[in-house]
Design an enzyme around this catalytic site. Structure first.
Site, short mmCIF file in Angstrom:
data_model
loop_
_atom_site.label_atom_id
_atom_site.label_comp_id
_atom_site.label_asym_id
_atom_site.label_seq_id
_atom_site.Cartn_x
_atom_site.Cartn_y
_atom_site.Cartn_z
N GLN A 1 0.85 -1.08 -0.09
CA GLN A 1 -0.03 0.07 0.05
C GLN A 1 0.83 1.17 -0.08
OE1 GLN A 1 -3.07 0.81 -0.53
NE2 GLN A 1 -3.67 -1.34 -0.98
N SER A 2 2.00 1.03 -0.78
CA SER A 2 3.01 2.38 -0.61
C SER A 2 2.50 3.55 -1.18
CB SER A 2 4.08 1.93 -1.47
OG SER A 2 4.89 3.01 -1.67
N ASN A 3 2.60 4.81 -0.58
CA ASN A 3 2.28 6.24 -1.34
C ASN A 3 3.16 6.51 -1.81
OD1 ASN A 3 -0.26 6.55 0.40
ND2 ASN A 3 1.23 6.57 2.22
#
Ligand SMILES: Cc1ncc(COP(=O)(O)O)c(C=O)c1O
Length: 340
Positions: free
Chosen positions: A83-85
């Protein structure tokens, strides 16, 4: 030695940079939350960069991807949590620049992290080639290198933005300068700046504060990056940036204030206090913060107000670093039903 705003601006202008985001980001008053806490809380809205749903990485990619383009890169290779921004903003920036983007993502919550939701959904929409792996950060870093070698062997020109530590810090020297100028124009002199951070963002803010001789504490809140020595890494990358900008200011690890008291069971795992912080922000200011980073920084700020470590009446800045797309992947942890 300290520098003037104009001098620091002049040095920053010498570093090549692309235009991806809308600057300056606003500084907002949060009056209802301020009244509840008995402090004067201001928010630097890095979630409002206007690019790829916002966040602190857009500022970094303006500098880092200018370097990639200059080096003739045709493929960007990166890896972080599923879920990396960072990866979401990189996927969009790659699309905007016409570059191929390969993401090797690490599942933090195992099977559930393979679900196409939140940031991962946006990565795919932007056309990134995505692989999700179950491994530790060190093994993931080796996979990035192997992918870059494979691209090179096939005649491509890979670029791994996460290897360019100094430029991300330069971006947040720029962010820090922007914030301090805004505060001056607003006639505000806060005692502390709270930010969710384990790397470039706090390193850059702290370097800007020191270079400009501003008397404000930068308090970083570790999201649970247990695989690195956070203060040592920040000082090292800040010093690379200082060199790049020709500043005679350096940072020692002991000068970095970064607390690991609020990440709970680990990276990407909400705590009762971080879930309360998300709800509180949404219900007092109509602002969404994220489950992995900014909610833990806000939980720290709330706890330090409650304990009196932030005095009543104090003026404090909260840097909203973005990350809100991940909220959609955390419905159960937020205590919300699947249907209504
Ligand atoms: C929303 C959000 N806040 C804070 C951070 C931390 O930034 P840094 O890596 O510069 O410490 C990140 C990094 O991914 C992020 O996505």
């Amino acid at each position: 030695m300290t520098y003037s705003f104009a001098e620091l601006e002049r040095r920053l202008a010498e570093v090549p940079r692309l235009s991806l985001i809308h600057l300056p980001t606003p500084v907002d008053e949060w009056p209802r939350l301020s009244a509840k806490l008995g402090i004067r809380l201001l928010a630097k809205r890095e979630d409002l960069t206007g690019f790829a749903l916002g966040g602190n990485k857009g500022r970094m990619f303006e500098y880092i991807l200018a370097d990639a383009v200059r080096k003739g890169a045709d493929t960007l290779v990166a890896g972080a949590a599923a879920q990396s921004n960072y990866c979401r903003q990189l996927a969009a920036a790659g699309a905007r620049l016409g570059l191929r983007v390969v993401l090797i993502l690490r599942s933090v919550r195992r099977a559930v992290d393979r679900e196409v939701q939140g940031n991962l959904l946006l990565d795919l929409l932007a056309g990134a080639e995505v692989r999700v792996v179950d491994c530790e950060p060190a093994a993931q870093a080796a996979l990035l290198d192997a992918e870059a070698d494979k691209i090179r062997a096939a005649g491509g020109v890979p670029y791994v933005p996460q290897r360019e530590k100094g430029l991300g810090v330069v971006a947040y020297v720029h962010g820090g300068l922007e914030l301090l100028k805004q505060l001056k124009e607003m006639g505000r002199s806060p005692s502390a700046i709270y930010v969710a951070a384990a790397g470039e963002t706090q390193a850059g803010l702290a370097l800007a504060v020191k270079a400009l001789g501003a008397g404000v504490r930068v308090v970083g809140v570790d999201p649970g990056a247990t695989w690195i020595d956070v203060p040592a890494r920040m000082a090292q990358m800040a010093n690379l940036a200082a060199e790049r900008l020709g500043l005679s200011v350096t940072l020692e690890p002991g000068e970095i204030i970064n607390t690991s008291a609020y990440y709970g069971d680990g990276y990407g795992l909400p705590t009762p206090a971080s879930v309360d912080a998300i709800r509180l922000l949404a219900r007092t200011e109509g602002v969404y913060i994220d489950p992995v980073y900014s909610s833990k920084a806000m939980a720290a700020l709330l706890a330090e107000c409650a304990r009196g470590r932030i005095a009543r009446g104090a003026e404090v800045v909260f840097v909203h670093t973005g990350g809100t797309p991940a909220l959609f992947h955390y419905r159960d942890q937020l205590g919300l039903p699947q249907t209504v």
